[in-house]
Design a protein around this motif. Sequence first.
Motif, PDB file in Angstrom:
ATOM      1  N   LEU A 139      33.741  48.335  29.088  1.00 46.06           N
ATOM      2  CA  LEU A 139      35.016  47.740  28.342  1.00 46.06           C
ATOM      3  C   LEU A 139      34.914  48.068  26.582  1.00 46.06           C
ATOM      4  O   LEU A 139      35.744  48.550  26.276  1.00 46.06           O
ATOM      5  CB  LEU A 139      35.018  46.344  28.645  1.00 46.06           C
ATOM      6  CG  LEU A 139      36.089  45.485  27.696  1.00 46.06           C
ATOM      7  CD1 LEU A 139      37.648  46.054  28.369  1.00 46.06           C
ATOM      8  CD2 LEU A 139      35.889  44.097  27.977  1.00 46.06           C
ATOM      9  N   ARG A 175      32.088  38.056  31.123  1.00 43.14           N
ATOM     10  CA  ARG A 175      30.705  38.727  31.005  1.00 43.14           C
ATOM     11  C   ARG A 175      29.967  38.322  29.857  1.00 43.14           C
ATOM     12  O   ARG A 175      30.400  37.805  28.825  1.00 43.14           O
ATOM     13  CB  ARG A 175      30.797  40.152  30.821  1.00 43.14           C
ATOM     14  CG  ARG A 175      31.577  41.003  32.096  1.00 43.14           C
ATOM     15  CD  ARG A 175      30.654  40.922  33.174  1.00 43.14           C
ATOM     16  NE  ARG A 175      31.517  41.718  34.354  1.00 43.14           N
ATOM     17  CZ  ARG A 175      32.382  41.332  35.260  1.00 43.14           C
ATOM     18  NH1 ARG A 175      32.744  40.022  35.179  1.00 43.14           N
ATOM     19  NH2 ARG A 175      32.879  41.871  36.167  1.00 43.14           N
ATOM     20  N   TYR A 205      23.648  52.533  42.325  1.00 43.19           N
ATOM     21  CA  TYR A 205      22.876  52.100  41.022  1.00 43.19           C
ATOM     22  C   TYR A 205      22.304  50.699  41.119  1.00 43.19           C
ATOM     23  O   TYR A 205      20.985  50.743  40.587  1.00 43.19           O
ATOM     24  CB  TYR A 205      24.217  52.202  39.935  1.00 43.19           C
ATOM     25  CG  TYR A 205      23.422  51.698  38.601  1.00 43.19           C
ATOM     26  CD1 TYR A 205      23.791  50.196  38.100  1.00 43.19           C
ATOM     27  CD2 TYR A 205      22.609  52.331  37.915  1.00 43.19           C
ATOM     28  CE1 TYR A 205      23.380  49.720  37.092  1.00 43.19           C
ATOM     29  CE2 TYR A 205      22.204  51.730  36.754  1.00 43.19           C
ATOM     30  CZ  TYR A 205      22.290  50.471  36.274  1.00 43.19           C
ATOM     31  OH  TYR A 205      22.081  49.695  35.033  1.00 43.19           O
ATOM     32  N   ASP A 213      34.173  44.428  41.293  1.00 41.39           N
ATOM     33  CA  ASP A 213      33.892  43.700  40.025  1.00 41.39           C
ATOM     34  C   ASP A 213      34.047  42.159  40.353  1.00 41.39           C
ATOM     35  O   ASP A 213      34.190  41.757  41.374  1.00 41.39           O
ATOM     36  CB  ASP A 213      35.075  43.709  38.887  1.00 41.39           C
ATOM     37  CG  ASP A 213      34.816  45.015  38.104  1.00 41.39           C
ATOM     38  OD1 ASP A 213      34.138  45.661  37.943  1.00 41.39           O
ATOM     39  OD2 ASP A 213      36.043  45.357  37.142  1.00 41.39           O
TER      40      ASP A 213
HETATM   41  C1  WQD Z   1      33.268  44.403  31.628  1.00 42.01           C
HETATM   42  C2  WQD Z   1      34.623  43.707  32.275  1.00 42.01           C
HETATM   43  C3  WQD Z   1      35.979  44.830  34.124  1.00 42.01           C
HETATM   44  C4  WQD Z   1      36.831  48.354  31.524  1.00 42.01           C
HETATM   45  C5  WQD Z   1      28.634  47.590  34.238  1.00 42.01           C
HETATM   46  C6  WQD Z   1      27.466  47.648  35.317  1.00 42.01           C
HETATM   47  C7  WQD Z   1      26.249  47.131  34.486  1.00 42.01           C
HETATM   48  C8  WQD Z   1      25.983  47.505  33.192  1.00 42.01           C
HETATM   49  C9  WQD Z   1      27.123  46.986  32.371  1.00 42.01           C
HETATM   50  C10 WQD Z   1      24.383  49.529  33.339  1.00 42.01           C
HETATM   51  C11 WQD Z   1      34.875  43.560  33.678  1.00 42.01           C
HETATM   52  C12 WQD Z   1      36.676  44.861  32.531  1.00 42.01           C
HETATM   53  C13 WQD Z   1      36.201  46.945  31.865  1.00 42.01           C
HETATM   54  C14 WQD Z   1      38.192  48.489  31.498  1.00 42.01           C
HETATM   55  C15 WQD Z   1      38.386  46.271  32.219  1.00 42.01           C
HETATM   56  N1  WQD Z   1      25.685  48.965  33.300  1.00 42.01           N
HETATM   57  N2  WQD Z   1      37.065  46.125  32.177  1.00 42.01           N
HETATM   58  N3  WQD Z   1      38.975  47.408  31.777  1.00 42.01           N
HETATM   59  O1  WQD Z   1      31.330  45.999  35.161  1.00 42.01           O
HETATM   60  O2  WQD Z   1      30.290  43.878  33.809  1.00 42.01           O
HETATM   61  O3  WQD Z   1      28.755  45.882  34.113  1.00 42.01           O
HETATM   62  O4  WQD Z   1      28.545  47.888  32.998  1.00 42.01           O
HETATM   63  O5  WQD Z   1      23.379  48.705  33.051  1.00 42.01           O
HETATM   64  O6  WQD Z   1      25.059  47.434  35.440  1.00 42.01           O
HETATM   65  O7  WQD Z   1      27.808  46.934  36.327  1.00 42.01           O
HETATM   66  O8  WQD Z   1      30.839  45.876  32.480  1.00 42.01           O
HETATM   67  O9  WQD Z   1      32.340  46.869  30.670  1.00 42.01           O
HETATM   68  O10 WQD Z   1      32.242  47.962  33.077  1.00 42.01           O
HETATM   69  O11 WQD Z   1      33.428  45.658  32.692  1.00 42.01           O
HETATM   70  O12 WQD Z   1      39.367  45.494  32.029  1.00 42.01           O
HETATM   71  O13 WQD Z   1      38.651  49.916  31.054  1.00 42.01           O
HETATM   72  O14 WQD Z   1      35.735  44.474  31.455  1.00 42.01           O
HETATM   73  O15 WQD Z   1      36.923  44.416  34.930  1.00 42.01           O
HETATM   74  O16 WQD Z   1      35.826  42.336  33.919  1.00 42.01           O
HETATM   75  P1  WQD Z   1      30.440  45.476  33.918  1.00 42.01           P
HETATM   76  P2  WQD Z   1      32.301  46.937  32.223  1.00 42.01           P
END
Ligand code: WQD
Length: 342
Positions: free
Chosen positions: A200, A231, A149, A295
């Motif tokens: 998240l 983030r 991606y 991550d």
């Molecule tokens: C945020 C934080 C997780 C889910 C991704 C893509 C990025 C963009 C946004 C498309 C992290 C933690 C998450 C959960 C958790 N997508 N988490 N439990 O990974 O920063 O970015 O989504 O454009 O390209 O890489 O976002 O919301 O998945 O995670 O603890 O059930 O929340 O480890 O620290 P991320 P996220």
Amino acid sequence: MPTILLTGAAGYIASHTWLALQAAGFQVVGVDDFSNSAPEVLNRLQQLSGQVPVFERASVCDAAAMQGIFGRHAIDAVVHFAAFKAVGESTAQPLAYYRNNIGGLVTTCETMRAAGCRRIVFSSSATVYGDPQRLPITEDSPLTATNPYGQTKLMGETILRDLGAADPQWQTACLRYFNPVGAHDSGRIGEDPRGTPNNLMPYVAQVAVGRRAQLSVFGNDYPTPDGTGVRDYIHVVDLADGHVAALQRLLDAPGSFTVNLGTGRGYSVLELVQAYARASGRPVPYQLVARRPGDVAACYADPSLALQLLGWQARHDLDRMCADSWRWQQQNPNGFTTPSAP
Ligand code: WQD
């Protein structure tokens, strides 16, 4: 006013951008194949804007369909949202991601060129920074992709840069989104992930409304203040306004640019959980589990270039992001699958 074509127009960020463009006086044409969005979004946009959406159902990978669209509408610029966006899914299905995300961008640009339209805003992502070595992240930070991606976003930026070098008439704006969250304050449009949310905030929202039992916090041993991932969450309405500002600059001034669209403020997983509990008045139970592969510990923007170039900066804080997300979640427990009342 100019006419703007939005690809992936029924999607989360695109639908909010549609409203922002209309409010700014632009004419909008939307195109979407509903492969990852719902037709109900168009009904909601009509309710919110009072205008019947000008919409074309098509895939951006379908050259003939895209030529037809450019033949029926005098398009002045394109905002290209259409892409698959799930990191984990991209690792399992790389060909589908390259076909759709790269093929769709190339087909869109070829169709634009044939129609004499050479202004494009590209939906990029902070994922192009990989695991940042320095924070906050500036646009000249090293670029790397750690999954298919992210590769498609990096390649998309490269394609547009090469296009501009080959033909200076092209004006391109690459917008690197950090973490889009929240919803329109009407509660009528918002993020509607299919299946189990990867991200998240939509997962937390489903825990708060009782649709899921608890949140799994992926790791609390990161080198961050509370050990959980940090983030740069940005309200989707701020993101939409950033697209309007980017388009306005493409139309008003020569040249191309790449900017971060973030708030410049990082929040941890636990800070977001606590903010959501405050906004919803509901408990958000969670369990601490192992890190999620791929991550990074922390990722947040230096947004100063967007302010300097576009006069844009994010206005909504985390509490507002959570409050708007909660309103959308409460009013639409099943997302767009339940058509709104006539
Ligand atoms: C945020 C934080 C997780 C889910 C991704 C893509 C990025 C963009 C946004 C498309 C992290 C933690 C998450 C959960 C958790 N997508 N988490 N439990 O990974 O920063 O970015 O989504 O454009 O390209 O890489 O976002 O919301 O998945 O995670 O603890 O059930 O929340 O480890 O620290 P991320 P996220």
